[in-house]
Design a protein around this motif. Structure first.
Motif, PDB file in Angstrom:
ATOM      1  N   THR A   1       0.685   0.059   4.234  1.00  0.00           N
ATOM      2  CA  THR A   1       0.850  -0.170   2.796  1.00  0.00           C
ATOM      3  C   THR A   1       2.264  -0.645   2.477  1.00  0.00           C
ATOM      4  O   THR A   1       2.465  -1.590   1.704  1.00  0.00           O
ATOM      5  CB  THR A   1       0.556   1.122   2.017  1.00  0.00           C
ATOM      6  OG1 THR A   1      -0.795   1.528   2.263  1.00  0.00           O
ATOM      7  CG2 THR A   1       0.755   0.915   0.521  1.00  0.00           C
TER       8      THR A   1
ATOM      9  N   ALA B   1       5.197   4.709   3.269  1.00  0.00           N
ATOM     10  CA  ALA B   1       5.042   3.466   2.515  1.00  0.00           C
ATOM     11  C   ALA B   1       6.368   3.043   1.897  1.00  0.00           C
ATOM     12  O   ALA B   1       6.774   1.875   1.975  1.00  0.00           O
ATOM     13  CB  ALA B   1       3.977   3.642   1.435  1.00  0.00           C
TER      14      ALA B   1
ATOM     15  N   ALA C   1       0.560   4.034  -2.576  1.00  0.00           N
ATOM     16  CA  ALA C   1       0.181   5.000  -1.548  1.00  0.00           C
ATOM     17  C   ALA C   1      -0.255   6.321  -2.162  1.00  0.00           C
ATOM     18  O   ALA C   1      -1.172   6.982  -1.658  1.00  0.00           O
ATOM     19  CB  ALA C   1       1.346   5.219  -0.585  1.00  0.00           C
TER      20      ALA C   1
END
Length: 219
Positions: A74, A125, A112
């Motif tokens: 991500t 993330a 996230a």
């Protein structure tokens, strides 16, 4: 008081030693594999990933591994998008890198957090997005993802070994419970929740009122 504190510290060391050793060995193995198989000269992220997956005190090493991979992926995607879009936004030009880094970290962690997973997902993330924006995707994007994949794979394999050892230990506790049901049940609860009262109850089950065993609610 000092004796009780020392006893608690030694008990915590005893509980953490297997996972700490697995983390250290996993980090070394991940570094070796990423260096030899991927040709990365300093695969620090592979070693870090193994430690993140195998660190002592985690409720589930398997979930930690999945969360690590999800968070890193991500962050890399959000970092790449932030870098690409910033070229068309004056405030996000290279003249103000801190604003770009802050925005990438914020967006990555918000995205996230929407997954509803453990804290490792937004943490990784945010870190990944910052690295991509700060150093460029050529050095921290695909390279970091590859290193993390190696470390996560090693962490997963080691976690299965730890899980098998835990199941064997629980089996021994069940055996105690068959012979002495009350002591076995208390030991299992203490082991399940990693309570420092375990040894006191093992030595003397009648000490239950003195060690202050809490009420357990499984969630």
């Amino acid at each position: 008081m000092a004796g009780e504190l020392i006893a608690r510290i030694f008990l915590r060391w005893s509980e953490a030693r297997r996972e700490a050793l697995a983390s250290a060995l996993g980090a070394a193995l991940s570094w070796f594999l990423a260096e030899r198989l991927l040709g990365h000269p300093q695969p620090i992220f592979a070693a870090i990933s193994a430690i993140v997956c195998l660190s002592p005190g985690l409720p589930s090493h398997t979930k930690q591994t999945g969360g690590l991979l999800l968070g890193v992926a991500t962050g890399i995607v959000i970092g790449e998008l932030t870098t690409a879009l910033s070229d068309n936004i004056p405030l996000l030009s290279d003249n103000i890198p801190l604003l770009k880094i802050a925005l990438a970290a914020f967006l990555a962690m918000i995205v996230a957090a929407s997954y509803g997973q453990s804290a490792v997902v937004p943490i990784q993330a945010g870190v990944s997005a910052m690295l991509v924006v700060a150093f460029g995707s050529a050095t921290t994007g695909s390279v970091r993802m590859a290193d993390v994949a190696v470390g996560a794979a090693v962490g997963f394999l080691f976690s299965q070994v730890l899980s098998a050892a835990d199941q064997k230990r629980q089996g021994r506790l069940i055996g105690i419970g068959c012979r002495r049901p009350r002591r076995g049940a208390l030991l299992f609860l203490c082991y399940r929740y990693r309570l420092p009262q375990a040894r006191a109850i093992c030595r003397n089950p009648d000490a239950l009122p003195r060690v202050g065993l809490p009420i357990f609610v499984e969630t």
